[in-house]
Design an enzyme around this catalytic site. Structure first.
Site, PDB file in Angstrom:
ATOM      1  N   HIS A 152       0.870  -1.180   0.000  1.00  0.00           N
ATOM      2  CA  HIS A 152       0.000   0.000   0.000  1.00  0.00           C
ATOM      3  C   HIS A 152       0.902   1.225   0.000  1.00  0.00           C
ATOM      4  O   HIS A 152       1.715   1.415   0.901  1.00  0.00           O
ATOM      5  CB  HIS A 152      -0.920   0.016   1.222  1.00  0.00           C
ATOM      6  CG  HIS A 152      -1.889   1.168   1.205  1.00  0.00           C
ATOM      7  ND1 HIS A 152      -3.131   1.086   0.601  1.00  0.00           N
ATOM      8  CD2 HIS A 152      -1.781   2.436   1.682  1.00  0.00           C
ATOM      9  CE1 HIS A 152      -3.757   2.236   0.719  1.00  0.00           C
ATOM     10  NE2 HIS A 152      -2.961   3.074   1.372  1.00  0.00           N
ATOM     11  N   CYS A 153       0.752   2.061  -1.020  1.00  0.00           N
ATOM     12  CA  CYS A 153       1.636   3.217  -1.186  1.00  0.00           C
ATOM     13  C   CYS A 153       0.917   4.496  -0.748  1.00  0.00           C
ATOM     14  O   CYS A 153      -0.083   4.880  -1.361  1.00  0.00           O
ATOM     15  CB  CYS A 153       2.071   3.334  -2.643  1.00  0.00           C
ATOM     16  SG  CYS A 153       3.190   4.732  -2.946  1.00  0.00           S
ATOM     17  N   PRO A 154       1.401   5.183   0.287  1.00  0.00           N
ATOM     18  CA  PRO A 154       0.746   6.417   0.717  1.00  0.00           C
ATOM     19  C   PRO A 154       0.888   7.557  -0.294  1.00  0.00           C
ATOM     20  O   PRO A 154       0.064   8.474  -0.308  1.00  0.00           O
ATOM     21  CB  PRO A 154       1.473   6.752   2.032  1.00  0.00           C
ATOM     22  CG  PRO A 154       2.801   6.076   1.924  1.00  0.00           C
ATOM     23  CD  PRO A 154       2.555   4.825   1.135  1.00  0.00           C
ATOM     24  N   ASN A 157      -1.955   6.918  -2.425  1.00  0.00           N
ATOM     25  CA  ASN A 157      -3.161   6.627  -1.644  1.00  0.00           C
ATOM     26  C   ASN A 157      -3.938   5.472  -2.268  1.00  0.00           C
ATOM     27  O   ASN A 157      -5.160   5.539  -2.429  1.00  0.00           O
ATOM     28  CB  ASN A 157      -4.058   7.872  -1.540  1.00  0.00           C
ATOM     29  CG  ASN A 157      -5.196   7.686  -0.545  1.00  0.00           C
ATOM     30  OD1 ASN A 157      -5.060   6.939   0.424  1.00  0.00           O
ATOM     31  ND2 ASN A 157      -6.322   8.339  -0.791  1.00  0.00           N
TER      32      ASN A 157
END
Length: 363
Positions: A152-154, A157
């Site tokens: 999951h890449c912030p 998002n």
């Protein structure tokens, strides 16, 4: 219930802060490069035109791939991986894990599953109430099971997985090109402003800061991009790089590796003309994947291996049969395996022939 819903909404809103930050930096970099550098600082018309054309080309590809990475919804397991109504009720009533596993095994016997938990159990998500397909994991941030989940890449998002992994790789590639181009073309004017060869104007701050920002992002993106290129070449996700997938005969970090060329095709597809475009060309459906080891699985329906018909898998499509997914894909590969690396041992018992094919693992 209401406070939890409000908290969830706040978390979703705050999750967009990194994306907004990147968007603001990109907008400022566009203004600083086009207006302050090309229009205000550079005097040569020819140099202006060349810089503007190349800049906008890299800018468009960067924004396009970034947009696709952010707004492509992660793929989730199909309905066939959900427990039927009767089995679901039995599963929920059972209190003993052993009995629950027996229920899951009965349902999973008709599904193309080759990986297990570390303890050898069926991978089941109690949150989503689905049997997890191979390479599928639950993302707590997205609150869903994601097919071939990478991470999951912030900064986008979003969950990076089967549906948008190609877009993510291209996003890293074009952002690196974007930063490299800015740093390389701004460098000479950065030096001139720094040594006072150019007069102090409002463009000085933008040019100096533009070089520092581009160089900083370039260094950070280069390491991440190099790492993901290595993962693509090995046909691994970030999760699988830290924790090897567990098959019925144990963990194998190279279990999904088909060789460098086919590993690349798994993500970018067979048609090279589309590799550099952020359009979906990845192979398969995200539910089944060809595996490196080809073994007759007693828990799966019987499959007949016919060498003469193996050519049907050369078109790159993913067959629907649970066993022939991995077997025909590997046996029909264009990559020939020498006799030194391949052995076929027939074992006869009660008039039934069972063929086991062993392929030597990569070092």
């Amino acid at each position: 219930m209401a406070p939890t819903h409000v908290l969830r909404c706040c978390q979703r809103g705050l999750a967009w802060i990194p994306v907004i930050f990147i968007a603001l930096v990109v907008c400022w970099s566009y203004y600083a490069y086009v207006v302050e550098l090309c229009i205000t600082t550079i005097q040569s018309p020819g140099e202006k035109i060349v810089y503007l054309v190349l800049f906008h080309l890299s800018f468009v590809m960067f924004v396009w791939s970034y947009w696709k990475t952010i707004f492509t919804r992660p793929a989730s397991p199909s309905k066939e991986f959900c427990l039927p109504k009767v089995e679901k009720e039995q599963y929920e009533k059972e209190e003993r894990p052993e009995n629950q596993q027996e229920i899951l095994k009965r349902v999973a016997s008709s599904l193309p599953l080759y990986t297990r938990t570390g303890a050898g159990a069926i991978r089941y998500c109690d949150r989503c109430q689905v049997i997890k397909p191979d390479r599928c994991h639950h993302c707590s941030a997205c609150d869903m099971c994601v097919l071939k989940m990478d991470h999951h890449c912030p900064w986008v998002n979003n969950c990076v997985g089967f549906s948008n992994y190609k877009y993510f790789i291209l996003f890293l590639a074009y952002s690196l090109v974007y930063c490299l181009f800015i740093a390389a073309t701004v460098l000479q004017y950065f030096i001139k402003f720094w040594t006072n060869e150019l007069p102090d104007t409002h463009a000085k701050f933008h040019v100096l800061f533009l070089f520092f920002v581009a160089a900083m992002f370039c260094i950070s993106i280069l390491s991440l991009f190099s790492y993901h290129l290595w993962l693509v070449g090995k046909n691994r996700s970030t999760i699988e790089a830290f924790r090897a997938p567990v098959f019925r005969n144990g963990p194998d970090k190279n279990g999904f590796s088909l060789g460098f060329t086919k590993n690349i095709a798994q993500v970018f597809g067979d048609e090279k003309k589309y590799w550099l475009l952020p359009v979906f060309t990845s192979q398969g459906d995200g539910l089944t994947f060809p595996t490196r080891l080809v073994n007759i699985d007693p828990e799966q329906p019987t499959a007949i291996l016919q060498p003469d018909s193996s050519k049907s898998a050369e078109d790159g499509s993913i067959p629907q049969s649970p066993l022939s997914d991995s077997q025909n894909r590997l046996l029909g590969s264009e990559q020939h395996i020498s006799d030194d690396h391949l052995s076929i041992d027939p074992l006869k018992s009660d008039g039934t022939d069972v063929i086991t094919v062993y392929v030597e693992s990569e070092s």
